[in-house]
Design a protein around this motif. Structure first.
Motif, PDB file in Angstrom:
ATOM      1  N   MET A 145      -8.864 -36.756 -52.820  1.00 53.88           N
ATOM      2  CA  MET A 145      -8.600 -35.578 -52.024  1.00 53.88           C
ATOM      3  C   MET A 145      -8.298 -34.392 -52.914  1.00 53.88           C
ATOM      4  N   GLN A 146      -8.748 -33.219 -52.500  1.00 52.61           N
ATOM      5  CA  GLN A 146      -8.539 -31.991 -53.256  1.00 52.61           C
ATOM      6  C   GLN A 146      -7.823 -30.987 -52.378  1.00 52.61           C
ATOM      7  N   ASN A 147      -6.825 -30.310 -52.901  1.00 56.54           N
ATOM      8  CA  ASN A 147      -6.102 -29.295 -52.156  1.00 56.54           C
ATOM      9  C   ASN A 147      -6.196 -27.970 -52.884  1.00 56.54           C
ATOM     10  N   GLN A 148      -6.334 -26.884 -52.108  1.00 53.31           N
ATOM     11  CA  GLN A 148      -6.364 -25.548 -52.677  1.00 53.31           C
ATOM     12  C   GLN A 148      -5.527 -24.644 -51.794  1.00 53.31           C
ATOM     13  N   THR A 149      -4.862 -23.683 -52.386  1.00 52.52           N
ATOM     14  CA  THR A 149      -4.093 -22.713 -51.624  1.00 52.52           C
ATOM     15  C   THR A 149      -4.488 -21.320 -52.071  1.00 52.52           C
ATOM     16  N   ALA A 150      -4.722 -20.445 -51.098  1.00 52.20           N
ATOM     17  CA  ALA A 150      -5.072 -19.065 -51.409  1.00 52.20           C
ATOM     18  C   ALA A 150      -4.107 -18.146 -50.703  1.00 52.20           C
ATOM     19  N   GLY A 151      -4.176 -16.853 -51.044  1.00 52.26           N
ATOM     20  CA  GLY A 151      -3.097 -15.962 -50.675  1.00 52.26           C
ATOM     21  C   GLY A 151      -3.175 -15.281 -49.329  1.00 52.26           C
ATOM     22  N   ALA A 152      -4.319 -15.190 -48.662  1.00 52.74           N
ATOM     23  CA  ALA A 152      -4.389 -14.456 -47.408  1.00 52.74           C
ATOM     24  C   ALA A 152      -3.628 -15.205 -46.327  1.00 52.74           C
ATOM     25  N   LEU A 153      -2.876 -14.457 -45.502  1.00 57.12           N
ATOM     26  CA  LEU A 153      -2.033 -15.089 -44.496  1.00 57.12           C
ATOM     27  C   LEU A 153      -2.568 -14.839 -43.105  1.00 57.12           C
ATOM     28  N   ARG A 154      -2.329 -15.796 -42.200  1.00 60.11           N
ATOM     29  CA  ARG A 154      -2.630 -15.598 -40.798  1.00 60.11           C
ATOM     30  C   ARG A 154      -1.619 -14.624 -40.237  1.00 60.11           C
ATOM     31  N   PRO A 155      -2.043 -13.627 -39.453  1.00 60.84           N
ATOM     32  CA  PRO A 155      -1.095 -12.652 -38.920  1.00 60.84           C
ATOM     33  C   PRO A 155       0.027 -13.344 -38.158  1.00 60.84           C
ATOM     34  N   GLY A 156       1.254 -12.920 -38.451  1.00 63.25           N
ATOM     35  CA  GLY A 156       2.402 -13.459 -37.760  1.00 63.25           C
ATOM     36  C   GLY A 156       2.955 -14.733 -38.352  1.00 63.25           C
ATOM     37  N   THR A 157       2.381 -15.226 -39.457  1.00 61.42           N
ATOM     38  CA  THR A 157       2.869 -16.441 -40.080  1.00 61.42           C
ATOM     39  C   THR A 157       3.028 -16.193 -41.570  1.00 61.42           C
ATOM     40  N   ASP A 158       3.614 -17.184 -42.257  1.00 62.74           N
ATOM     41  CA  ASP A 158       3.793 -17.044 -43.695  1.00 62.74           C
ATOM     42  C   ASP A 158       2.913 -18.003 -44.475  1.00 62.74           C
ATOM     43  N   THR A 159       1.942 -18.612 -43.813  1.00 65.23           N
ATOM     44  CA  THR A 159       1.041 -19.540 -44.496  1.00 65.23           C
ATOM     45  C   THR A 159      -0.401 -19.266 -44.079  1.00 65.23           C
ATOM     46  N   PRO A 160      -1.367 -19.508 -44.981  1.00 60.59           N
ATOM     47  CA  PRO A 160      -2.781 -19.361 -44.609  1.00 60.59           C
ATOM     48  C   PRO A 160      -3.210 -20.500 -43.683  1.00 60.59           C
ATOM     49  N   PRO A 161      -4.235 -20.294 -42.867  1.00 58.84           N
ATOM     50  CA  PRO A 161      -4.767 -21.384 -42.060  1.00 58.84           C
ATOM     51  C   PRO A 161      -5.238 -22.538 -42.952  1.00 58.84           C
ATOM     52  N   HIS A 162      -5.089 -23.750 -42.449  1.00 61.40           N
ATOM     53  CA  HIS A 162      -5.437 -24.962 -43.194  1.00 61.40           C
ATOM     54  C   HIS A 162      -6.719 -25.563 -42.627  1.00 61.40           C
ATOM     55  N   VAL A 163      -7.713 -25.768 -43.476  1.00 58.25           N
ATOM     56  CA  VAL A 163      -8.994 -26.356 -43.079  1.00 58.25           C
ATOM     57  C   VAL A 163      -9.135 -27.721 -43.745  1.00 58.25           C
ATOM     58  N   ALA A 164      -9.318 -28.758 -42.942  1.00 62.09           N
ATOM     59  CA  ALA A 164      -9.567 -30.103 -43.456  1.00 62.09           C
ATOM     60  C   ALA A 164     -11.074 -30.354 -43.458  1.00 62.09           C
ATOM     61  N   ILE A 165     -11.602 -30.791 -44.603  1.00 63.52           N
ATOM     62  CA  ILE A 165     -13.043 -30.984 -44.786  1.00 63.52           C
ATOM     63  C   ILE A 165     -13.315 -32.473 -44.959  1.00 63.52           C
ATOM     64  N   LEU A 166     -14.132 -33.044 -44.086  1.00 58.92           N
ATOM     65  CA  LEU A 166     -14.497 -34.460 -44.158  1.00 58.92           C
ATOM     66  C   LEU A 166     -16.005 -34.574 -44.345  1.00 58.92           C
ATOM     67  N   ASP A 167     -16.421 -34.965 -45.548  1.00 58.46           N
ATOM     68  CA  ASP A 167     -17.843 -35.108 -45.870  1.00 58.46           C
ATOM     69  C   ASP A 167     -17.965 -36.086 -47.027  1.00 58.46           C
ATOM     70  N   ASP A 168     -18.927 -36.993 -46.955  1.00 61.98           N
ATOM     71  CA  ASP A 168     -19.045 -37.996 -48.018  1.00 61.98           C
ATOM     72  C   ASP A 168     -19.795 -37.479 -49.243  1.00 61.98           C
ATOM     73  N   GLU A 169     -20.310 -36.237 -49.191  1.00 60.45           N
ATOM     74  CA  GLU A 169     -21.002 -35.655 -50.335  1.00 60.45           C
ATOM     75  C   GLU A 169     -20.045 -34.767 -51.132  1.00 60.45           C
ATOM     76  N   ALA A 170     -19.796 -35.144 -52.392  1.00 62.16           N
ATOM     77  CA  ALA A 170     -18.836 -34.424 -53.222  1.00 62.16           C
ATOM     78  C   ALA A 170     -19.226 -32.957 -53.399  1.00 62.16           C
ATOM     79  N   GLU A 171     -20.517 -32.679 -53.547  1.00 62.24           N
ATOM     80  CA  GLU A 171     -20.960 -31.307 -53.766  1.00 62.24           C
ATOM     81  C   GLU A 171     -20.714 -30.444 -52.536  1.00 62.24           C
ATOM     82  N   ILE A 172     -20.925 -31.011 -51.352  1.00 64.79           N
ATOM     83  CA  ILE A 172     -20.662 -30.269 -50.116  1.00 64.79           C
ATOM     84  C   ILE A 172     -19.174 -29.947 -50.014  1.00 64.79           C
TER      85      ILE A 172
END
Length: 247
Positions: free
Chosen positions: A1-28
């Protein structure tokens, strides 16, 4: 598993939206994680459904990108389960381009369907559009909400059905109802309910919430064994599955 955090925030919150990616191809996974990270999203990546499902028990992503061709699980079955049990926006990313798969995926609960190969910028744009559409922020002064044939009049403490039947609700029931309507299709944990509504955490608070939710279900005509709108996610909390508009 790989995790990344970037700086843009969702309005009204203190954290960016979190996207979970499920794909068996490493390049994708790499392409999607890089594009989303640059756009200001947090990402988690998974190659197997089993790892992805285990992670969902610990965290609740805002968006799930799901490939259908998984090595250890039927992708469509997984999408259907996510639609029932998760509050996340679900977007299928698949090489299956035939109409039948696309229609089935959307009917099973996916919010969007993207065909491989794709442009990373388009994926980012679609995610942003879906987040805006699925979680509009109501005005703080809004007192009228419509959902699934019902109208909730918070200034009158009244539910009104499509045929005009009026069903009053209490202030306490209204607090819970507004909490659900403010965050449709999002998992709301007991801890979040306690923080939002106040009161000491513990068995007495849990019993009070159970009573309020049971009464709301009855007033909405829900089947207590299989409610359509207020779903219990055992061990996690509740999800309100209605489509809500405020005015």
């Amino acid at each position: 598993m790989q995790n990344q955090t970037a700086g843009a925030l969702r309005p009204g919150t203190d954290t960016p939206p979190h996207v979970a990616i499920l794909d068996d191809e490493a390049e994708i996974r790499r392409i999607l994680a890089d594009a989303l990270g640059e756009a200001g999203f947090r990402t988690s990546t998974y190659s197997r459904a089993s790892d992805f499902e285990a992670a969902l028990k610990r965290t609740a992503p805002d968006v799930c990108l799901v490939d259908l061709g998984l090595p250890d699980r039927d992708g469509l079955a997984l999408v259907h389960r996510l639609a029932l049990e998760s509050g996340a926006t679900i977007i299928i990313i698949s090489g299956r381009a035939n109409t039948a798969d696309r229609v089935t995926g959307l009917e099973l609960g996916a919010d969007d369907y993207i065909i491989k190969p794709f442009e990373p910028a388009e994926v980012v744009a679609r995610i942003r559009a879906r987040l805006r559409k699925s979680r509009p922020a109501p005005e703080a002064s809004a007192n009228l909400a419509r959902f699934n044939g019902w109208e909730a009049q918070f200034d009158q403490y009244m539910l009104v059905s499509e045929d005009g039947t009026q069903v009053p609700f209490s202030h306490a029931e209204g607090e819970v109802l507004r909490l659900f309507l403010d965050s449709p299709k999002r998992l709301i944990s007991r801890h979040q309910m306690q923080e939002s509504l106040g009161g000491a955490a513990g068995e007495s608070f849990d019993r009070a919430m159970d009573v309020r939710i049971s009464r709301l279900r009855a007033k909405l005509g829900e089947d207590p064994k299989n409610p359509r709108l207020i779903k219990t996610i055992y061990g996690a909390g509740y999800i309100f599955l209605g489509d809500v508009t405020w005015s």
